[in-house]
Design a protein around this motif. Structure first.
Motif, PDB file in Angstrom:
ATOM      1  N   GLU A  17      56.177  46.694  44.574  1.00 31.11           N
ATOM      2  CA  GLU A  17      55.110  46.359  43.628  1.00 31.11           C
ATOM      3  C   GLU A  17      54.958  44.846  43.485  1.00 31.11           C
ATOM      4  N   ALA A  18      56.077  44.146  43.350  1.00 31.14           N
ATOM      5  CA  ALA A  18      56.034  42.683  43.188  1.00 31.14           C
ATOM      6  C   ALA A  18      55.487  42.007  44.441  1.00 31.14           C
ATOM      7  N   CYS A  19      55.933  42.476  45.608  1.00 31.27           N
ATOM      8  CA  CYS A  19      55.419  41.914  46.871  1.00 31.27           C
ATOM      9  C   CYS A  19      53.924  42.187  46.990  1.00 31.27           C
ATOM     10  N   GLY A  20      53.514  43.376  46.573  1.00 28.36           N
ATOM     11  CA  GLY A  20      52.108  43.751  46.656  1.00 28.36           C
ATOM     12  C   GLY A  20      51.204  42.822  45.864  1.00 28.36           C
ATOM     13  N   GLU A  21      51.681  42.369  44.716  1.00 31.03           N
ATOM     14  CA  GLU A  21      50.873  41.463  43.901  1.00 31.03           C
ATOM     15  C   GLU A  21      50.585  40.164  44.647  1.00 31.03           C
ATOM     16  N   HIS A  22      51.585  39.624  45.327  1.00 31.46           N
ATOM     17  CA  HIS A  22      51.390  38.386  46.105  1.00 31.46           C
ATOM     18  C   HIS A  22      50.522  38.648  47.333  1.00 31.46           C
ATOM     19  N   LEU A  23      50.800  39.746  48.013  1.00 28.86           N
ATOM     20  CA  LEU A  23      50.078  40.042  49.249  1.00 28.86           C
ATOM     21  C   LEU A  23      48.601  40.326  48.992  1.00 28.86           C
ATOM     22  N   THR A  24      48.298  40.996  47.908  1.00 29.90           N
ATOM     23  CA  THR A  24      46.904  41.313  47.586  1.00 29.90           C
ATOM     24  C   THR A  24      46.085  40.039  47.373  1.00 29.90           C
ATOM     25  N   ARG A  25      46.730  39.035  46.760  1.00 31.60           N
ATOM     26  CA  ARG A  25      46.025  37.781  46.495  1.00 31.60           C
ATOM     27  C   ARG A  25      45.913  36.903  47.743  1.00 31.60           C
ATOM     28  N   HIS A  26      46.980  36.833  48.509  1.00 26.36           N
ATOM     29  CA  HIS A  26      47.023  35.860  49.613  1.00 26.36           C
ATOM     30  C   HIS A  26      46.800  36.467  50.996  1.00 26.36           C
ATOM     31  N   VAL A  27      47.031  37.765  51.142  1.00 26.98           N
ATOM     32  CA  VAL A  27      46.775  38.440  52.425  1.00 26.98           C
ATOM     33  C   VAL A  27      45.944  39.693  52.139  1.00 26.98           C
ATOM     34  N   PRO A  28      44.749  39.520  51.601  1.00 26.82           N
ATOM     35  CA  PRO A  28      43.937  40.679  51.195  1.00 26.82           C
ATOM     36  C   PRO A  28      43.492  41.519  52.386  1.00 26.82           C
TER      37      PRO A  28
END
Length: 205
Positions: free
Chosen positions: A178-189
């Motif tokens: 979940e935590a990784c997903g938050e970063h990835l959604t913003r920076h690697v959409p």
């Protein structure tokens, strides 16, 4: 026996599937009971302690004969060799630096074996856990590392490591994803729909 039950592994799979809907990253999770069998470690420690037994016994008032000492020595070696083979005991006989070095090597091998370096845009991410060593690592390919620095994952890894120490591996995986997903959604959409790598949790034997 699997480190996580089938239903628990399904929870990890579902979490990865949810995250990958909003990012181009390809997440792969790997769980190992331990990074190495450390075969020589139990025998080494058992041998050292068994060699010290005769000297220790001679401090007691009643001395044993040579034959009795030899029997005691061999018995101690056999018992200690078995006890030291228990994973929970073995890992405590090994320096932390050595344990982490072995676990890190296994994580990098898994990154290659799971083809995380062959994704279309270099967006592979490995979340690796070795339970015996209480070791967690996140490895990413160039498509992610070019947008997110290594310091992004440090806090996530630290939190996950504490959960592994407490025996909360499943909760650790879910929170980490979940935590990784938050970063990835913003920076690697997500730019297009794809699923190059399996979402299941890979449990090493």
């Amino acid at each position: 026996m699997a480190l996580l039950s089938e239903s628990e592994q399904q929870q990890v799979r579902d979490a990865i599937t949810r995250i990958e809907r909003d990012t181009d990253a390809e997440l792969v999770t790997v769980l190992a009971p331990q990074a190495d069998d450390y075969t020589y470690i139990p025998l080494l420690w058992a041998g050292i302690l068994a060699l010290l037994i005769p000297g220790a016994i001679n401090y007691f008032p009643q001395w044993l004969g040579a034959a009795e000492l030899l029997i005691v020595q061999w018995a101690c070696f056999a018992v200690l060799a078995v006890v030291f083979r228990l994973p929970a005991v073995t890992t405590r006989l090994i320096p932390r630096r050595v344990r982490f070095w072995r676990a890190a090597n296994l994580a990098r091998r898994q990154f290659l074996e799971q083809n995380l370096h062959h994704t279309q845009d270099g967006t592979g991410m490995l979340i690796f856990v070795s339970e015996a060593e209480r070791y967690v690592e996140i490895l990413v390919d160039r498509g992610i590392s070019s947008r997110l620095g290594d310091d992004t994952w440090q806090g996530i890894v630290s939190s996950f490591t504490e959960q592994v120490k407490r025996g909360q591996t499943l909760q650790g995986f879910l929170a980490c994803i979940e935590a990784c997903g938050e970063h990835l959604t913003r920076h690697v959409p997500a730019t297009h729909e794809r699923n190059e790598l399996p979402n299941r949790l890979i449990v090493l034997e």
